[in-house]
Structure formats: structure tokens, C-alpha cells
Enzyme design. Sequence first.
Site, PDB file in Angstrom:
ATOM      1  N   PRO A   1      -4.929  -5.166  11.517  1.00  0.00           N
ATOM      2  CA  PRO A   1      -3.544  -5.522  11.182  1.00  0.00           C
ATOM      3  C   PRO A   1      -2.631  -5.167  12.342  1.00  0.00           C
ATOM      4  O   PRO A   1      -2.619  -4.024  12.802  1.00  0.00           O
ATOM      5  CB  PRO A   1      -3.250  -4.655   9.951  1.00  0.00           C
TER       6      PRO A   1
ATOM      7  N   GLN B   1      -2.227  -5.955   4.038  1.00  0.00           N
ATOM      8  CA  GLN B   1      -1.802  -4.567   4.214  1.00  0.00           C
ATOM      9  C   GLN B   1      -0.339  -4.388   3.830  1.00  0.00           C
ATOM     10  O   GLN B   1       0.517  -5.196   4.211  1.00  0.00           O
ATOM     11  CB  GLN B   1      -1.982  -4.116   5.660  1.00  0.00           C
TER      12      GLN B   1
ATOM     13  N   CYS C   1       0.600   3.881  10.666  1.00  0.00           N
ATOM     14  CA  CYS C   1       1.683   3.460  11.560  1.00  0.00           C
ATOM     15  C   CYS C   1       2.395   4.671  12.155  1.00  0.00           C
ATOM     16  O   CYS C   1       2.883   5.541  11.424  1.00  0.00           O
ATOM     17  CB  CYS C   1       2.689   2.597  10.812  1.00  0.00           C
TER      18      CYS C   1
ATOM     19  N   LYS D   1      -6.067   2.562   5.569  1.00  0.00           N
ATOM     20  CA  LYS D   1      -6.246   2.689   7.016  1.00  0.00           C
ATOM     21  C   LYS D   1      -5.507   3.937   7.462  1.00  0.00           C
ATOM     22  O   LYS D   1      -4.297   4.070   7.244  1.00  0.00           O
ATOM     23  CB  LYS D   1      -5.726   1.461   7.747  1.00  0.00           C
TER      24      LYS D   1
ATOM     25  N   HIS E   1      -8.679   5.015  12.392  1.00  0.00           N
ATOM     26  CA  HIS E   1      -8.285   4.925  13.795  1.00  0.00           C
ATOM     27  C   HIS E   1      -8.539   6.283  14.427  1.00  0.00           C
ATOM     28  O   HIS E   1      -7.980   7.289  13.993  1.00  0.00           O
ATOM     29  CB  HIS E   1      -6.802   4.555  13.914  1.00  0.00           C
TER      30      HIS E   1
ATOM     31  N   ASN F   1     -12.223   2.272  14.193  1.00  0.00           N
ATOM     32  CA  ASN F   1     -11.204   1.612  15.009  1.00  0.00           C
ATOM     33  C   ASN F   1     -10.958   2.442  16.267  1.00  0.00           C
ATOM     34  O   ASN F   1     -10.526   3.587  16.175  1.00  0.00           O
ATOM     35  CB  ASN F   1      -9.924   1.478  14.191  1.00  0.00           C
TER      36      ASN F   1
END
Length: 330
Positions: free
Chosen positions: A17, A71, A107, A148, A176, A210
Amino acid sequence: RGLKMNLGFPILLCAAPMVGQSDIAFRILTRRWGASLAYSEMLFSERIVEEEDYLAEKLQSCMEDRPLIVQICGNDPSIMARAACLIEDFCNNKSHGVDAIDINLGCPQKRAAEGHYGSYLLEKKDWKLVQEIVESMSKSVNIPISCKIRLLQTESQTVEFAKLLEAAGCSLLAVHGRQRGSQRHGRKGPADLDQIAAVKRALTIPVIANGNVRSPEDIWINLEKTRADGIMSAEGLLANPAIFKQALLLREGKDYQGNPLRQVALEYLDLAEEWKVPMDVQEQHVSHILGLSSATGGASWQHRKTAAERTKDLSLESKQGEAEEEEEER
């Protein structure tokens, strides 16, 4: 309550994403070049609930755009659950469907701090809230809920948090391999694949790794090291949307050394025209693929296509050297 045995869709090679870059044309492009799964860009749960036309404006899809994970972000369990229901209904009513709904817990941007979502929900004081969000969403829809995340301060904290998500109903976890870091230095350094491997060992649900994908070879190296169920690419995929196809050829012992980027750019532009993708998004994609800066900025679609046709002798090797890491929030 997580669907731990079988998601019902492949997750080996995943298109990440990416804010402003995971448009439907790019998602379809990556699928045609080997992606098993694609995520939408991040959508805002409050806007989904409050704005009648938001989903219609932000979520284009079709049957070729499957499997698809949508997402969303937010911090209110009831709003997140309602948004998940609206997404499921919207996609089913459009007949193209949706395969899972993902919670953005990664994020790192300033706006995420201001809105208290994304990686700013990873602090231990917010774990109960995150647990409530996952539980509420997983009970509200008939499709899997995925998450995520980024790494926490220590490996033990990352594993503990991942196990909490699984217990709450998360059916798929993408990790990630970097901490949030600072606004200025959040994207520095290689991903910590060892921590992703630790998460994979601790969970029974599928895990997607990721980070650190700069070449087709890196995909299989990372999967071997992490033992993850899938690999996710963002920056590497933007620069080379054929990277997954090349990785599959590599696994089959076939040559992938040809340079398809001009062909890929033209194919993207055809898809972008079909789906009426905004010109600024097209410019960014063509710039990434062809290694241009703003050479096509402000040009018409035909001029942009002509630039792609005239661009020759692109070096995949030099582009791979520039993509130092994988990052989903750009």
C-alpha cells in the site's frame, strides 16, 4: 477468531500500500507482471463513514484487480468496524469484491502523529485500543482482517504485539522491518529481517516480510532468511514493476536480464488512460519507472507516452542501486 488455516488467496508476492501510488492502473500492472496480491492505498475510516461518495471516489477496482486488500487507518473501534462493513458492502455491490481489510499500523508521517493512527498506535499504552479495533473489525465483516506494522523498540516487544494482534483476530500480518524512527531519518538503513523471522516463528497466521528488496534475487534471499509466507515490495516495485515476474523467472532458472521498463511504462500509461488516473499520479509512476525526474511534468498523456517510447538503454542495475529500501508510506 483469526482465519488461521487458509486465507483463500495467494500472498507470495505483494504490491505494498502506497499513498498516492497504489492506483488501480498500477495495481493491475503489477499483477500482469507477477504480483500475487495488491493493497489499495490507505483510506481514512472517518471519511468512509461520514462522506457518502468517498469510497466511490477513492476505491476503483474490477475482477482483474483481485485478490485485493483495502487498507484503512483510524483509532476508533466502532468507526473502524463500520468502515470495514461499508467497504465490504461497497465492493460486493460493485460485483468485484474484496478479499481482506487491512489496518495501517505503520504510517510514520507527521499527519499520522497528528491524527493518532498508523505507527503512532504501536506504543504500549495503545495496545488495548488496537486490540479492541482488531476485535471489533473482525467481528463485523465476513472477510479476514489483516494488519501492517513496523518494528517496536525491541524484538520481544514486536513479537508480543504481533501475538496480541493474532489473538484479537488478525488473520494476516505484514511486518515492515524498520522502526518508525524520526521524521527525517525514518527511512535509513536496512530492514531487520531477523526480527521478521522471530515474528514468523511466534505466530500461526501467515506473515509477509517487507524490506530490503532491491533486485529479483533479494526476494528469494529474504524469504529464505525470514521464512515468511510472502514478500512485500514498495519502492523497488515502483522503480521496476517487473521485479516479481523477474523473480519468478529466476526461480525457474530462466534468464530475466532483458530490460522491460519501456514496455512496462507504456503498459501503465495505457491502463492509466483506461482508468482515468490523474496526470500527477501518472507523472510520478513514469518518473519512477524510467528514472526521470520531472522530464514529463505538465505534459499531455500523449507527450508522456512519447517520452516513454523514446527512452532507451535504461539500466536496471543502476536503478536497483538507487532503491535502498522498501517503504509503504511515501
